[in-house]
Design a protein around this motif. Structure first.
Motif, PDB file in Angstrom:
ATOM      1  N   ILE A 220      -3.595  -0.229  -3.975  1.00 53.19           N
ATOM      2  CA  ILE A 220      -3.567  -1.697  -4.029  1.00 53.19           C
ATOM      3  C   ILE A 220      -2.772  -2.163  -5.246  1.00 53.19           C
ATOM      4  N   GLU A 221      -3.006  -1.492  -6.381  1.00 56.67           N
ATOM      5  CA  GLU A 221      -2.271  -1.858  -7.594  1.00 56.67           C
ATOM      6  C   GLU A 221      -0.781  -1.608  -7.433  1.00 56.67           C
ATOM      7  N   ALA A 223       0.857  -1.696  -4.608  1.00 56.56           N
ATOM      8  CA  ALA A 223       1.369  -2.723  -3.697  1.00 56.56           C
ATOM      9  C   ALA A 223       1.579  -4.042  -4.437  1.00 56.56           C
ATOM     10  N   LYS A 224       0.672  -4.384  -5.349  1.00 55.57           N
ATOM     11  CA  LYS A 224       0.835  -5.624  -6.134  1.00 55.57           C
ATOM     12  C   LYS A 224       2.048  -5.520  -7.043  1.00 55.57           C
ATOM     13  N   ASP A 225       2.249  -4.336  -7.641  1.00 53.23           N
ATOM     14  CA  ASP A 225       3.409  -4.172  -8.514  1.00 53.23           C
ATOM     15  C   ASP A 225       4.716  -4.309  -7.756  1.00 53.23           C
ATOM     16  N   GLY A 227       5.141  -6.397  -5.390  1.00 49.71           N
ATOM     17  CA  GLY A 227       5.262  -7.770  -4.923  1.00 49.71           C
ATOM     18  C   GLY A 227       4.540  -8.081  -3.637  1.00 49.71           C
ATOM     19  N   CYS A 228       3.640  -7.209  -3.192  1.00 55.97           N
ATOM     20  CA  CYS A 228       2.902  -7.450  -1.949  1.00 55.97           C
ATOM     21  C   CYS A 228       1.766  -8.431  -2.208  1.00 55.97           C
ATOM     22  N   PRO A 229       1.651  -9.520  -1.446  1.00 52.04           N
ATOM     23  CA  PRO A 229       0.538 -10.467  -1.640  1.00 52.04           C
ATOM     24  C   PRO A 229      -0.807  -9.795  -1.369  1.00 52.04           C
ATOM     25  N   PRO A 230      -1.890 -10.292  -1.981  1.00 56.37           N
ATOM     26  CA  PRO A 230      -3.216  -9.672  -1.783  1.00 56.37           C
ATOM     27  C   PRO A 230      -3.634  -9.617  -0.324  1.00 56.37           C
ATOM     28  N   ALA A 233      -1.689  -6.894   1.353  1.00 55.30           N
ATOM     29  CA  ALA A 233      -2.169  -5.596   0.871  1.00 55.30           C
ATOM     30  C   ALA A 233      -3.474  -5.208   1.542  1.00 55.30           C
TER      31      ALA A 233
END
Length: 322
Positions: A220-221, A223-225, A227-230, A233
């Motif tokens: 998840i982290e 994916a956030k790095d 640029g994936c929205p929560p 993700a």
């Protein structure tokens, strides 16, 4: 005796130890496999055969209220002769009476809706438990299991006191001036959904929690790095990884909900048509054991066959994935 003689005397026993160890380990492994099969034999297969045998019998004014078709009291020849008298009239009767078809359909629909509602309620709970600090997870897990410490029947009766017109829920809503007159919730399908979701919620939460707790949240982290929205993700990473828990939880809720009797009888009222109540009425009110046994056999096949087909499809998909 010399040291060489002592060594020769000890050597065979020492060499035999690995063999005995392997023999003991093999026996334990076989025992672990055999015990579940013995359990299923005595508590599933044999009762199923007995019920299926009764479903092929004819109703009689006697004790028990049916005439056995296959009976060992007449000897082996009489037992095999009984095969010529077998008939499926009870199963044909179920296809001719629309009551049973409606009961099956209603039970499956109610169980499916209840399973979806339980998943919608249970998934956030399981996700919150899995993301909670490790120190408080055992406490949260205990709170989920805590309702099982009370009798199932008492918990269902408690909902009668909550949902009835003069119950706690209506009194609270009236005191807050949210409603002007009591809501009619008891003896409706809404009450059945509430009862099933409440009663079977732990069966949904526990498998989900088990899957979510084992998940690697560094994905998840990452994916956030990137640029994936929560939300994306969650649907692309979290939910697919938790699918084994979702499937297990849905099966644990759907299967018993289809044949549920207590909740529809107490919260749904006499007008509720579900196969569990129909089965009860045939057994104890009408005392038609052959027909009720046929109802039970079809219900079991209705639940077992799709699950077996699903497991076979899943096994084939895993083999193709390898």
């Amino acid at each position: 005796m010399s040291n060489l003689a002592i060594t020769d005397a000890i050597a065979p026993s020492t060499a035999a130890k690995p063999f005995l160890t392997r023999l003991g380990a093999g026996f334990v492994n076989r025992l672990v496999i055999i015990v579940p099969y013995v359990w299923l034999l005595f508590f599933f297969l044999i009762p199923f055969v007995i019920v299926f045998k009764i479903s092929l019998s004819q109703t009689a004014i006697a004790m028990p209220p049916y005439t056995p078709v296959l009976d060992f009291r007449d000897g082996i020849s009489g037992f095999f002769a009984g095969f010529r008298n077998l008939n499926f009239d009870n199963y044909v009767w179920l296809t001719q009476d629309a009551l049973y078809f409606k009961a099956y359909i209603t039970s499956v629909v109610i169980a499916a809706i209840s399973t979806v509602l339980t998943l919608l309620v249970g998934y956030p709970i399981a996700y919150g438990m899995a993301r909670a600090p490790a120190t408080i997870r055992p406490t949260l897990l205990m709170l989920v299991i805590l309702p099982f410490w009370t009798s199932f029947l008492i918990r269902v009766y408690a909902w009668i006191g909550i949902l009835k017109p003069e119950g706690l829920l209506n009194q609270l809503l009236l005191s807050l001036h949210i409603i002007n007159q009591p809501l009619v919730i008891l003896n409706t399908y809404t009450a059945i959904f509430i009862g099933i979701v409440y009663s079977y919620l732990p069966f949904m939460v526990l498998p989900l929690y088990s899957s979510l707790e084992k998940m690697d949240y560094s994905l998840i982290e990452a994916a956030k790095d990137l640029g994936c929205p929560p939300t994306s993700a969650f649907w692309k990473i979290t939910f697919p990884l938790s699918l084994p828990g979702v499937i297990a939880g849905c099966l644990l809720v759907f299967i018993p909900a289809v044949g549920e009797f207590v909740i529809p009888d107490l919260l749904g009222g006499s007008s509720t048509l579900m196969i569990g109540k129909t089965l009860w009425n045939e057994f104890f009110a009408n005392r038609d054991w052959p027909v009720s046994s046929a109802v039970a056999v079809i219900l079991l096949l209705l639940l077992t066959v799709p699950i077996m087909l699903f497991q076979q499809a899943q096994a084939k998909a895993q083999e193709q994935g390898k």
